[in-house]
Design a protein around this motif. Structure first.
Motif, PDB file in Angstrom:
ATOM      1  N   PRO A  40       0.817  -1.224   0.000  1.00 34.05           N
ATOM      2  CA  PRO A  40       0.000   0.000   0.000  1.00 34.05           C
ATOM      3  C   PRO A  40       0.852   1.277   0.000  1.00 34.05           C
ATOM      4  CG  PRO A  40      -0.879  -1.600   1.556  1.00 34.05           C
ATOM      5  CD  PRO A  40       0.464  -2.101   1.136  1.00 34.05           C
ATOM      6  N   ARG A  41       1.997   1.234   0.697  1.00 38.03           N
ATOM      7  CA  ARG A  41       2.873   2.418   0.710  1.00 38.03           C
ATOM      8  C   ARG A  41       3.497   2.654  -0.661  1.00 38.03           C
ATOM      9  NH1 ARG A  41       4.483   0.113   5.755  1.00 38.03           N
ATOM     10  NH2 ARG A  41       6.502  -0.525   4.897  1.00 38.03           N
ATOM     11  N   LEU A  42       3.891   1.562  -1.317  1.00 39.66           N
ATOM     12  CA  LEU A  42       4.439   1.705  -2.669  1.00 39.66           C
ATOM     13  C   LEU A  42       3.375   2.220  -3.630  1.00 39.66           C
ATOM     14  CD1 LEU A  42       6.570  -1.581  -2.957  1.00 39.66           C
ATOM     15  CD2 LEU A  42       7.367   0.731  -2.415  1.00 39.66           C
ATOM     16  N   LEU A  43       2.166   1.724  -3.469  1.00 36.83           N
ATOM     17  CA  LEU A  43       1.071   2.157  -4.335  1.00 36.83           C
ATOM     18  C   LEU A  43       0.783   3.646  -4.153  1.00 36.83           C
ATOM     19  CD1 LEU A  43      -0.865   0.943  -6.408  1.00 36.83           C
ATOM     20  CD2 LEU A  43      -2.490   0.555  -4.540  1.00 36.83           C
ATOM     21  N   GLY A  48       5.123  -9.884  -5.413  1.00 44.18           N
ATOM     22  CA  GLY A  48       4.825  -8.797  -6.330  1.00 44.18           C
ATOM     23  C   GLY A  48       3.419  -8.826  -6.886  1.00 44.18           C
ATOM     24  N   PHE A  49       2.746  -9.973  -6.784  1.00 44.90           N
ATOM     25  CA  PHE A  49       1.413 -10.099  -7.364  1.00 44.90           C
ATOM     26  C   PHE A  49       0.444  -9.064  -6.792  1.00 44.90           C
ATOM     27  CE2 PHE A  49      -2.841 -11.958  -6.604  1.00 44.90           C
ATOM     28  CZ  PHE A  49      -3.323 -11.897  -7.905  1.00 44.90           C
ATOM     29  N   SER A  50       0.446  -8.892  -5.468  1.00 45.17           N
ATOM     30  CA  SER A  50      -0.497  -7.953  -4.842  1.00 45.17           C
ATOM     31  C   SER A  50      -0.280  -6.536  -5.346  1.00 45.17           C
ATOM     32  CB  SER A  50      -0.341  -7.997  -3.313  1.00 45.17           C
ATOM     33  OG  SER A  50      -0.659  -9.265  -2.807  1.00 45.17           O
ATOM     34  N   LEU A  51       0.974  -6.149  -5.478  1.00 44.70           N
ATOM     35  CA  LEU A  51       1.293  -4.795  -5.949  1.00 44.70           C
ATOM     36  C   LEU A  51       0.853  -4.604  -7.396  1.00 44.70           C
ATOM     37  CD1 LEU A  51       2.614  -2.031  -5.567  1.00 44.70           C
ATOM     38  CD2 LEU A  51       4.810  -3.090  -6.192  1.00 44.70           C
ATOM     39  N   VAL A  52       1.149  -5.567  -8.253  1.00 42.11           N
ATOM     40  CA  VAL A  52       0.803  -5.445  -9.667  1.00 42.11           C
ATOM     41  C   VAL A  52      -0.706  -5.398  -9.847  1.00 42.11           C
ATOM     42  CG1 VAL A  52       0.857  -6.632 -11.901  1.00 42.11           C
ATOM     43  CG2 VAL A  52       2.931  -6.495 -10.503  1.00 42.11           C
ATOM     44  N   ARG A  53      -1.430  -6.276  -9.167  1.00 42.74           N
ATOM     45  CA  ARG A  53      -2.889  -6.295  -9.305  1.00 42.74           C
ATOM     46  C   ARG A  53      -3.504  -4.982  -8.822  1.00 42.74           C
ATOM     47  NH1 ARG A  53      -6.451 -10.871  -6.376  1.00 42.74           N
ATOM     48  NH2 ARG A  53      -5.505  -9.877  -4.544  1.00 42.74           N
ATOM     49  N   ALA A 113      -2.007  -2.043  -8.551  1.00 38.77           N
ATOM     50  CA  ALA A 113      -1.600  -0.937  -9.419  1.00 38.77           C
ATOM     51  C   ALA A 113      -2.453  -0.896 -10.678  1.00 38.77           C
ATOM     52  CB  ALA A 113      -0.119  -1.082  -9.775  1.00 38.77           C
ATOM     53  N   ARG A 114      -2.676  -2.034 -11.287  1.00 39.66           N
ATOM     54  CA  ARG A 114      -3.499  -2.070 -12.497  1.00 39.66           C
ATOM     55  C   ARG A 114      -4.944  -1.662 -12.193  1.00 39.66           C
ATOM     56  NH1 ARG A 114      -1.619  -3.339 -17.043  1.00 39.66           N
ATOM     57  NH2 ARG A 114       0.310  -4.525 -17.356  1.00 39.66           N
ATOM     58  N   ALA A 115      -5.443  -2.099 -11.045  1.00 38.42           N
ATOM     59  CA  ALA A 115      -6.818  -1.764 -10.671  1.00 38.42           C
ATOM     60  C   ALA A 115      -6.995  -0.264 -10.499  1.00 38.42           C
ATOM     61  CB  ALA A 115      -7.205  -2.499  -9.396  1.00 38.42           C
ATOM     62  N   VAL A 123      -2.567   2.528 -12.646  1.00 36.08           N
ATOM     63  CA  VAL A 123      -1.131   2.786 -12.709  1.00 36.08           C
ATOM     64  C   VAL A 123      -0.523   1.924 -13.810  1.00 36.08           C
ATOM     65  CG1 VAL A 123       1.053   2.618 -11.448  1.00 36.08           C
ATOM     66  CG2 VAL A 123      -1.008   3.370 -10.263  1.00 36.08           C
ATOM     67  N   ASP A 124       0.322   2.494 -14.637  1.00 41.24           N
ATOM     68  CA  ASP A 124       0.985   1.732 -15.690  1.00 41.24           C
ATOM     69  C   ASP A 124       1.955   0.722 -15.079  1.00 41.24           C
ATOM     70  OD1 ASP A 124      -0.302   3.055 -17.736  1.00 41.24           O
ATOM     71  OD2 ASP A 124       1.281   4.550 -17.980  1.00 41.24           O
ATOM     72  N   VAL A 125       1.869  -0.512 -15.528  1.00 44.38           N
ATOM     73  CA  VAL A 125       2.801  -1.564 -15.127  1.00 44.38           C
ATOM     74  C   VAL A 125       3.518  -2.025 -16.386  1.00 44.38           C
ATOM     75  CG1 VAL A 125       3.072  -3.827 -14.059  1.00 44.38           C
ATOM     76  CG2 VAL A 125       1.282  -2.280 -13.243  1.00 44.38           C
ATOM     77  N   VAL A 126       4.827  -1.815 -16.421  1.00 42.65           N
ATOM     78  CA  VAL A 126       5.598  -2.050 -17.644  1.00 42.65           C
ATOM     79  C   VAL A 126       6.599  -3.181 -17.409  1.00 42.65           C
ATOM     80  CG1 VAL A 126       7.118  -1.026 -19.372  1.00 42.65           C
ATOM     81  CG2 VAL A 126       5.378   0.382 -18.237  1.00 42.65           C
ATOM     82  N   PRO A 127       6.526  -4.277 -18.174  1.00 41.43           N
ATOM     83  CA  PRO A 127       7.511  -5.350 -18.014  1.00 41.43           C
ATOM     84  C   PRO A 127       8.802  -5.051 -18.776  1.00 41.43           C
ATOM     85  CG  PRO A 127       5.909  -5.984 -19.666  1.00 41.43           C
ATOM     86  CD  PRO A 127       5.479  -4.625 -19.146  1.00 41.43           C
TER      87      PRO A 127
END
Length: 283
Positions: free
Chosen positions: A60-63, A87-92, A94-96, A99-103
Motif C-alpha cells: 500500500p505504501r508503494l502504491l 509482487g502479485f499484490s502490488l501489480v494487481r 496498481a493495475r486496478a 497505474v501503468d505496469v511495464v515489463p
C-alpha cells in the motif's frame, strides 16, 4: 517489473540498466543483495525491502508513491519478478487503480533451463517449489502423473534427493528428466536421464546437491507401458506403507501383472531412500 540476472551479471540488458538508473525507488527482496547489482552498475539508488514477510504491509505504501507520480522498479533477487517471488499484490492493485505496469523482460531460470534441456517445450507447466514434506510431495506428483506437458520445478540442494525419490515413486523410474544446476554461473551443470538414474547419481555425488536447481520432468507418455509403470509405482507406494516390503511387492505384482523381483528391488530402493531422508534435516 525489471528482470535481473540469475547469476551472470553480464546478462542484465541495457534497457533494464537504464530503467534502474532512472526510477525514483527500487523495491527488492534483499537490499544487501540488490546493492551488489547496483554497485556493479555504478548506481546509488534508494532501495525498499519488499518480500514475502512484509508484502501485505509494504505494497500500500508503494502504491501511494506510484499514485503520487513516482516511478518504482520492482526486482527480485534473481530473474523475473513474480515468478515464485513476491509482487502479485502490488501489480494487481496498481493495475486496478490505473497505474501503468511495464515489463522489462530478461533472465528467467525456468525459461533458461527449458531452452537447453532437450525436453519438449511446446507445452509445459511451471509449478514453483514442490511441497516440503514427503507425503505432500507424493500426493502432488500423483496428481501430475497424467499431465502431458513438461513439468518444471525449482528446488533447493537440501531437498533435491528427496524430491527425486518422491517423483520417481509416483511417476515411474523410467520417466525422463533433466536437472539444471547453477544456471549461468561458474559451475553450471545439466544432468539428463531417467528419474531413477538421476536419483542414484545425485545421491552418490554431494557436489550435485549444492546450489540452486531447476528440475524438469518429461510429461506423461501415451503408451501402455508408461501407464503400467505409473500404476505399479502408485500401488507399490501405497502397499509399502502398510505391509512388509516383500509382501507389498508380491501383492503389487499380483494386482498389476508386473514382475515381482523387479518390484521388490524398487521397493527396497524406496525403503533405503526414505531411511536416508529420515536421517537428514530438510528445511
Amino acid at each position: 517489473m525489471v528482470a535481473t540476472p540469475i547469476g551472470n551479471l553480464g546478462d542484465l540488458g541495457a534497457r533494464a540498466a537504464a530503467i534502474l538508473a532512472g526510477v525514483d525507488l527500487i523495491a527488492c527482496e534483499d537490499t544487501r543483495h540488490s546493492r551488489r547489482l547496483l554497485d556493479h552498475l555504478g548506481l546509488r539508488k534508494p532501495l525498499c525491502a519488499y518480500h514475502d514477510h512484509n508484502e501485505a504491509q509494504t505494497y500500500p505504501r508503494l502504491l501511494a508513491r506510484l499514485r503520487a507520480g513516482e516511478s518504482i522498479a520492482l526486482i527480485s533477487d534473481a530473474g523475473t519478478p513474480l515468478i515464485s517471488d513476491p509482487g502479485f499484490s502490488l501489480v494487481r492493485a496498481a493495475r486496478a487503480q490505473g497505474v501503468d505496469v511495464v515489463p522489462i523482460p530478461g533472465p528467467s531460470a525456468l525459461i533458461c533451463a527449458l531452452s537447453a534441456a532437450g525436453l519438449p517445450s511446446d507445452r509445459f507447466l511451471f509449478l514453483g517449489f514442490a511441497p516440503r514434506t514427503s507425503a505432500a510431495r507424493r500426493a502432488f506428483f500423483d496428481q501430475l502423473a497424467e499431465e502431458p506437458g513438461t513439468l518444471l520445478f525449482y528446488e533447493t540442494g537440501k531437498r533435491l534427493v528427496a524430491t527425486l525419490e518422491d517423483s520417481r515413486a509416483m511417476l515411474g523410474e523410467r520417466r525422463q528428466a533433466v536437472i539444471a544446476r547453477e544456471l549461468t554461473k561458474r559451475f553450471e551443470t545439466f544432468l539428463t536421464g531417467s528419474l531413477g538414474d538421476l536419483h542414484a547419481r545425485v545421491s552418490a555425488d554431494s557436489e550435485q546437491q549444492l546450489g540452486e536447481f531447476v528440475l524438469l520432468i518429461e510429461g506423461a507418455g501415451g503408451g501402455e507401458g508408461a501407464r503400467q509403470e505409473r500404476e505399479e509405482a502408485r500401488i507399490l507406494d501405497i502397499l509399502c506403507r502398510e505391509l512388509p516390503t516383500r509382501q507389498a511387492a508380491a501383492l503389487t505384482a499380483r494386482i498389476t501383472g508386473g514382475q515381482r523381483n523387479r518390484l521388490y528391488r524398487a521397493a527396497l530402493t524406496r525403503q533405503r531412500s526414505e531411511s536416508q531422508a529420515d536421517d537428514s534435516s530438510y528445511p
